[in-house]
Design a protein around this motif. Structure first.
Motif, PDB file in Angstrom:
ATOM      1  N   ALA A   1      85.708 -11.768  46.672  1.00  0.00           N
ATOM      2  CA  ALA A   1      84.473 -12.474  46.349  1.00  0.00           C
ATOM      3  C   ALA A   1      84.785 -13.863  45.805  1.00  0.00           C
ATOM      4  O   ALA A   1      84.149 -14.853  46.171  1.00  0.00           O
TER       5      ALA A   1
ATOM      6  N   PHE B   1      80.636  -5.430  50.765  1.00  0.00           N
ATOM      7  CA  PHE B   1      80.822  -6.273  49.586  1.00  0.00           C
ATOM      8  C   PHE B   1      80.567  -5.452  48.324  1.00  0.00           C
ATOM      9  O   PHE B   1      79.564  -4.737  48.216  1.00  0.00           O
TER      10      PHE B   1
ATOM     11  N   PHE C   1      77.851 -16.121  39.794  1.00  0.00           N
ATOM     12  CA  PHE C   1      77.077 -15.893  41.017  1.00  0.00           C
ATOM     13  C   PHE C   1      76.214 -14.643  40.970  1.00  0.00           C
ATOM     14  O   PHE C   1      75.122 -14.616  41.571  1.00  0.00           O
TER      15      PHE C   1
ATOM     16  N   SER D   1      85.399 -16.493  48.351  1.00  0.00           N
ATOM     17  CA  SER D   1      84.346 -16.741  49.334  1.00  0.00           C
ATOM     18  C   SER D   1      83.028 -17.209  48.737  1.00  0.00           C
ATOM     19  O   SER D   1      82.475 -18.228  49.175  1.00  0.00           O
ATOM     20  N   VAL D   2      82.504 -16.513  47.743  1.00  0.00           N
ATOM     21  CA  VAL D   2      81.115 -16.756  47.324  1.00  0.00           C
ATOM     22  C   VAL D   2      80.890 -18.134  46.723  1.00  0.00           C
ATOM     23  O   VAL D   2      79.758 -18.629  46.733  1.00  0.00           O
ATOM     24  N   HIS D   3      81.940 -18.766  46.215  1.00  0.00           N
ATOM     25  CA  HIS D   3      81.764 -20.095  45.615  1.00  0.00           C
ATOM     26  C   HIS D   3      81.803 -21.208  46.660  1.00  0.00           C
ATOM     27  O   HIS D   3      81.504 -22.363  46.339  1.00  0.00           O
TER      28      HIS D   3
ATOM     29  N   ARG E   1      79.234 -18.775  53.871  1.00  0.00           N
ATOM     30  CA  ARG E   1      79.836 -17.428  53.896  1.00  0.00           C
ATOM     31  C   ARG E   1      79.202 -16.661  55.049  1.00  0.00           C
ATOM     32  O   ARG E   1      77.982 -16.496  55.092  1.00  0.00           O
TER      33      ARG E   1
ATOM     34  N   ILE F   1      74.446 -13.168  49.254  1.00  0.00           N
ATOM     35  CA  ILE F   1      75.900 -13.244  49.088  1.00  0.00           C
ATOM     36  C   ILE F   1      76.492 -14.043  50.239  1.00  0.00           C
ATOM     37  O   ILE F   1      77.358 -14.896  50.040  1.00  0.00           O
ATOM     38  N   ALA F   2      76.030 -13.780  51.456  1.00  0.00           N
ATOM     39  CA  ALA F   2      76.408 -14.558  52.629  1.00  0.00           C
ATOM     40  C   ALA F   2      75.305 -15.551  52.951  1.00  0.00           C
ATOM     41  O   ALA F   2      74.131 -15.311  52.652  1.00  0.00           O
TER      42      ALA F   2
END
Length: 397
Positions: free
Chosen positions: A160, A177, A195, A163-165, A169, A224-225
């Protein structure tokens, strides 16, 4: 297909091939190879744990430990960060693509067993892993060029943070996830305090406390994506991105949107959002005890399932996580990562972390003996000590 959030399900990720909760066990670690020279990056070896390549106008990062679900270790962090900063200043690099090798995982977490061994032998090295990892998380969050994470397969914990920052995504129907740290005596770190509270409603609180697995298109719907792509088209998507000539952010967004719009898999399916009203109600409470009472009072199968999960988590971790998320909701990413670095330095030397790792990764009896054993024994003073953990070497960016 039902998507149970039970602890047993979390532990069976990837068919039990690894003792998971998203963390891999590594029998031995390959040596770190010098891969920072752009001109030499194409000459990687089979032993390289992360591939750093220039392809056209893009810098491509491939997490290359498929046997261990691409779990992130110290050497990988040390390799990725300087190359990412170098690419940020390179006028011929217009975007970054990060992906995982193999079909099972983007990145299933951090190499926690290695952290435990480091804590025993050289605590400063364990602290250094988290310090470098969080600095990398911040670098991704502040990166000045488009950053595209292809989060295909298992994406948990450290995955995470990678990716999430970032700006883009891309999930597929095979994305799984989760942030399952409370089951091993930790808390949802790598910027989770930033996040998770910013997801819609109280979804992030639910995910952070229970470790619930979000799958497929729900990863996009949850926020998230940023995009959802059918997995069979992921290679074509990457090729189209790499074929761009000096692309603008809009050019990259247009390609992602085109693939997203054309996706068909899971088009009408949603699981977690059937329960969003209840999740918002249950997790609006300001204490873990009240959340548990809310679940008990509801009594529905879904509520009781989450209650069963929470009751197996570390009581201390649950209280740390809730306070972390509440505090993080009004902090910057850097402020959250600084808070989390203080927290993790305190947690990794405490009983629950070592007991959680023992129960999940080593003995695998899945019966941790938490200390304290219940929520009421975790006092405000205990909790304050974690958040006030003194450190002469605070996180610096």
């Amino acid at each position: 297909m039902g998507r149970s959030g039970s602890l047993e399900d979390l532990l069976s990720v990837a068919g039990g091939a690894l003792a998971t909760l998203a963390y891999s066990i590594s029998v031995s670690e390959a040596p770190c190879y010098a891969r920072h020279d752009v001109e030499r990056m194409s000459n990687h070896t089979a032993a390289a744990e992360v591939l750093l390549e220039r392809k056209g106008c893009a810098g491509v990062i491939t997490l290359n430990r498929p046997r261990f679900l691409n779990a992130l270790n110290f050497n990988m962090v040390k390799d990725i960060y300087p190359q990412l900063k170098k690419w940020e200043q390179d006028p011929e690099i217009f975007l970054i693509i990060i992906k995982g090798a193999g079909e099972k995982a983007f990145c299933a977490g951090g190499d926690i067993r290695a952290v435990v061994e480091a804590v025993k032998l050289a605590p400063k090295k364990a602290h250094d892993f988290f310090r470098r990892e969080y600095i990398l998380n911040n670098a991704i969050g502040s990166f000045q060029k488009p950053y595209v994470a292809l989060i295909h397969g298992i994406t948990m914990g450290a995955g995470a943070g990678l990716s999430v920052h970032g700006q883009f995504r891309v999930a597929t129907e095979k994305t799984v996830f989760a942030m399952p740290e409370t089951a091993i005596g930790l808390f949802p770190d790598v910027g989770g305090g930033y996040f998770l509270p910013r997801l819609q409603g109280k979804l992030g609180y639910f995910l952070g406390l229970t470790g619930f697995r979000v799958k497929g298109r729900d990863v996009y719907t949850a926020g998230i994506a940023t995009h959802f792509v059918d997995s069979e088209k992921l290679v074509m998507l990457e090729e189209d991105l790499l074929a761009l000539k000096s692309p603008s952010e809009e050019n990259i967004a247009d390609i992602l949107e085109t693939y997203h719009t054309k996706s068909r898999i899971d088009q009408d399916k949603s699981y977690i959002f059937e329960h969003m009203d209840k999740i918002n109600s249950w997790f609006s409470a300001n204490t873990v005890e009240q959340i548990i009472e809310n679940l008990q009072q509801d009594g529905s199968p879904f509520a009781l399932e989450q209650l069963k999960v929470i009751n197996k988590m570390s009581p201390t971790s649950l209280k740390i996580a809730l306070r972390q998320l509440m505090a993080g909701s009004s902090k910057t990413l850097q402020e959250v990562l600084t808070m989390e670095y203080r927290l993790v330095r305190a947690c990794v030397v405490c009983h629950d972390f070592h007991e959680g790792v023992r129960a999940v990764l080593i003995d695998k009896d899945r019966s941790p003996k938490w200390k304290p054993a219940n929520l009421k024994e975790v006092t405000d003073e205990d909790l304050n000590n974690y958040f006030k953990f003194p450190g002469s070497n605070d996180l610096k960016f």
